[in-house]
Design a protein around this motif. Structure first.
Motif, PDB file in Angstrom:
ATOM      1  N   UNK A  39     -12.431   0.522  -1.688  1.00  0.00           N
ATOM      2  CA  UNK A  39     -12.221   0.126  -0.293  1.00  0.00           C
ATOM      3  C   UNK A  39     -12.685  -1.304  -0.035  1.00  0.00           C
ATOM      4  N   UNK A  40     -13.781  -1.704  -0.650  1.00  0.00           N
ATOM      5  CA  UNK A  40     -14.226  -3.091  -0.518  1.00  0.00           C
ATOM      6  C   UNK A  40     -13.200  -4.042  -1.126  1.00  0.00           C
ATOM      7  N   UNK A  41     -12.546  -3.603  -2.193  1.00  0.00           N
ATOM      8  CA  UNK A  41     -11.522  -4.414  -2.849  1.00  0.00           C
ATOM      9  C   UNK A  41     -10.271  -4.608  -2.001  1.00  0.00           C
ATOM     10  N   UNK A  42     -10.073  -3.734  -1.020  1.00  0.00           N
ATOM     11  CA  UNK A  42      -8.915  -3.860  -0.130  1.00  0.00           C
ATOM     12  C   UNK A  42      -9.072  -5.019   0.851  1.00  0.00           C
ATOM     13  N   UNK A  43     -10.303  -5.398   1.134  1.00  0.00           N
ATOM     14  CA  UNK A  43     -10.574  -6.376   2.182  1.00  0.00           C
ATOM     15  C   UNK A  43      -9.843  -7.709   1.999  1.00  0.00           C
ATOM     16  N   UNK A  44      -9.913  -8.373   0.836  1.00  0.00           N
ATOM     17  CA  UNK A  44      -9.192  -9.653   0.720  1.00  0.00           C
ATOM     18  C   UNK A  44      -7.680  -9.485   0.858  1.00  0.00           C
ATOM     19  N   UNK A  66      -0.660 -10.790  -5.211  1.00  0.00           N
ATOM     20  CA  UNK A  66      -1.242 -11.269  -6.476  1.00  0.00           C
ATOM     21  C   UNK A  66      -2.628 -10.688  -6.694  1.00  0.00           C
ATOM     22  N   UNK A  67      -3.450 -10.673  -5.654  1.00  0.00           N
ATOM     23  CA  UNK A  67      -4.800 -10.111  -5.757  1.00  0.00           C
ATOM     24  C   UNK A  67      -4.732  -8.628  -6.111  1.00  0.00           C
ATOM     25  N   UNK A  68      -3.843  -7.894  -5.441  1.00  0.00           N
ATOM     26  CA  UNK A  68      -3.716  -6.463  -5.712  1.00  0.00           C
ATOM     27  C   UNK A  68      -3.269  -6.206  -7.154  1.00  0.00           C
ATOM     28  N   UNK A  69      -2.302  -6.993  -7.632  1.00  0.00           N
ATOM     29  CA  UNK A  69      -1.810  -6.816  -9.001  1.00  0.00           C
ATOM     30  C   UNK A  69      -2.884  -7.157 -10.026  1.00  0.00           C
ATOM     31  N   UNK A  73      -3.787  -3.800 -11.461  1.00  0.00           N
ATOM     32  CA  UNK A  73      -2.625  -3.768 -12.344  1.00  0.00           C
ATOM     33  C   UNK A  73      -1.346  -3.699 -11.517  1.00  0.00           C
ATOM     34  N   UNK A  74      -0.258  -4.166 -12.073  1.00  0.00           N
ATOM     35  CA  UNK A  74       1.001  -4.215 -11.323  1.00  0.00           C
ATOM     36  C   UNK A  74       1.486  -2.825 -10.920  1.00  0.00           C
ATOM     37  N   UNK A  75       1.358  -1.855 -11.826  1.00  0.00           N
ATOM     38  CA  UNK A  75       1.890  -0.520 -11.556  1.00  0.00           C
ATOM     39  C   UNK A  75       1.205   0.147 -10.360  1.00  0.00           C
ATOM     40  N   UNK A  76      -0.054  -0.114 -10.165  1.00  0.00           N
ATOM     41  CA  UNK A  76      -0.783   0.481  -9.038  1.00  0.00           C
ATOM     42  C   UNK A  76      -0.957  -0.526  -7.896  1.00  0.00           C
ATOM     43  N   UNK A  77      -1.228  -1.765  -8.219  1.00  0.00           N
ATOM     44  CA  UNK A  77      -1.551  -2.777  -7.222  1.00  0.00           C
ATOM     45  C   UNK A  77      -0.405  -3.163  -6.308  1.00  0.00           C
ATOM     46  N   UNK A  78       0.799  -3.280  -6.858  1.00  0.00           N
ATOM     47  CA  UNK A  78       1.928  -3.684  -6.024  1.00  0.00           C
ATOM     48  C   UNK A  78       2.320  -2.611  -5.006  1.00  0.00           C
ATOM     49  N   UNK A  79       2.401  -1.332  -5.401  1.00  0.00           N
ATOM     50  CA  UNK A  79       2.659  -0.303  -4.379  1.00  0.00           C
ATOM     51  C   UNK A  79       1.514  -0.201  -3.360  1.00  0.00           C
ATOM     52  N   UNK A  80       0.293  -0.430  -3.808  1.00  0.00           N
ATOM     53  CA  UNK A  80      -0.861  -0.415  -2.915  1.00  0.00           C
ATOM     54  C   UNK A  80      -0.720  -1.521  -1.867  1.00  0.00           C
ATOM     55  N   UNK A  81      -0.390  -2.717  -2.309  1.00  0.00           N
ATOM     56  CA  UNK A  81      -0.221  -3.841  -1.388  1.00  0.00           C
ATOM     57  C   UNK A  81       0.927  -3.573  -0.415  1.00  0.00           C
ATOM     58  N   UNK A  82       1.999  -3.000  -0.909  1.00  0.00           N
ATOM     59  CA  UNK A  82       3.141  -2.689  -0.045  1.00  0.00           C
ATOM     60  C   UNK A  82       2.742  -1.684   1.041  1.00  0.00           C
ATOM     61  N   UNK A  83       2.010  -0.653   0.652  1.00  0.00           N
ATOM     62  CA  UNK A  83       1.561   0.359   1.619  1.00  0.00           C
ATOM     63  C   UNK A  83       0.596  -0.255   2.640  1.00  0.00           C
ATOM     64  N   UNK A  84      -0.285  -1.146   2.187  1.00  0.00           N
ATOM     65  CA  UNK A  84      -1.212  -1.808   3.105  1.00  0.00           C
ATOM     66  C   UNK A  84      -0.475  -2.716   4.084  1.00  0.00           C
TER      67      UNK A  84
END
Length: 186
Positions: A39-44, A66-69, A73-84
């Motif tokens: 959750x702290x990593x979501x802040x930036x 870019x930060x999320x990826x 990692x791209x497989x988890x970070x990009x969908x995470x960023x999209x959802x955020x």
């Protein structure tokens, strides 16, 4: 139409920043927010999205992805960023006032959050742990008591895709499963 977002400008002088901090009592140390590392990593990422909506010409959404990826990692970070990003868009639309977010490039503010940022992170924290009453209260804080269904759906969708692990749920609890409380002893 929502008001413009309130973003702290990193180009201010140090003296002006100190004066602004003195008039902004809503800065809270991130360490006091009782969040897990994820959750702290979501802040930036969140801060870049809010800045992107406030100042589209800066195109800071690219940094968020870019930060999320890089972090997950791209497989988890990009969908995470999209959802955020979906969640951030719904929050801005639902609020009657701007969202107070710290500029992600203001490095001296990295370890602090605004009350709005804290409310959003707490909402995700409780949703990821399926703590319905606390999540409901946090949604009200984030949306300005509108209880917007789009914000709720986007938050629950995020929580469903990125739930807290059992270890993250137990963090800060004692052997009886209760939260540890700090108290002053003399």
């Amino acid at each position: 139409m929502t008001s413009p977002l309130i973003i702290q400008n990193p180009s201010q002088t140090v003296q002006a920043q100190g004066a602004k901090r003195a008039t902004k009592p809503d800065r809270i140390p991130l360490a006091l927010c009782d969040l897990d590392e994820f959750e702290e990593g979501l802040l930036p990422v969140l801060r870049h999205f809010f800045l992107c909506l406030a100042q589209p010409e800066r195109q800071t959404w690219q940094f968020a992805y870019k930060i999320a990826a890089e972090r997950w990692g791209e497989a988890r970070g990009l969908p995470l960023a999209h959802a955020l990003f979906k969640l951030v868009q719904f929050i801005v639309k639902a609020r009657r006032t701007g969202f107070d977010a710290i500029d992600p490039l203001a490095l001296e503010q990295r370890d602090f959050v605004t009350r709005d940022e804290q409310a959003l992170l707490q909402m995700l924290h409780h949703m990821r742990r399926d703590e319905t009453p606390r999540a409901r209260e946090a949604v009200a804080n984030v949306t300005g008591c509108t209880m917007d269904p789009d914000v709720i759906r986007a938050g629950l969708s995020f929580a469903d895709h990125f739930p807290a692990t059992p270890a993250q749920c137990k963090r800060g609890r004692n052997k009886a499963g209760l939260r540890s409380h700090l108290r002053v002893v003399g």
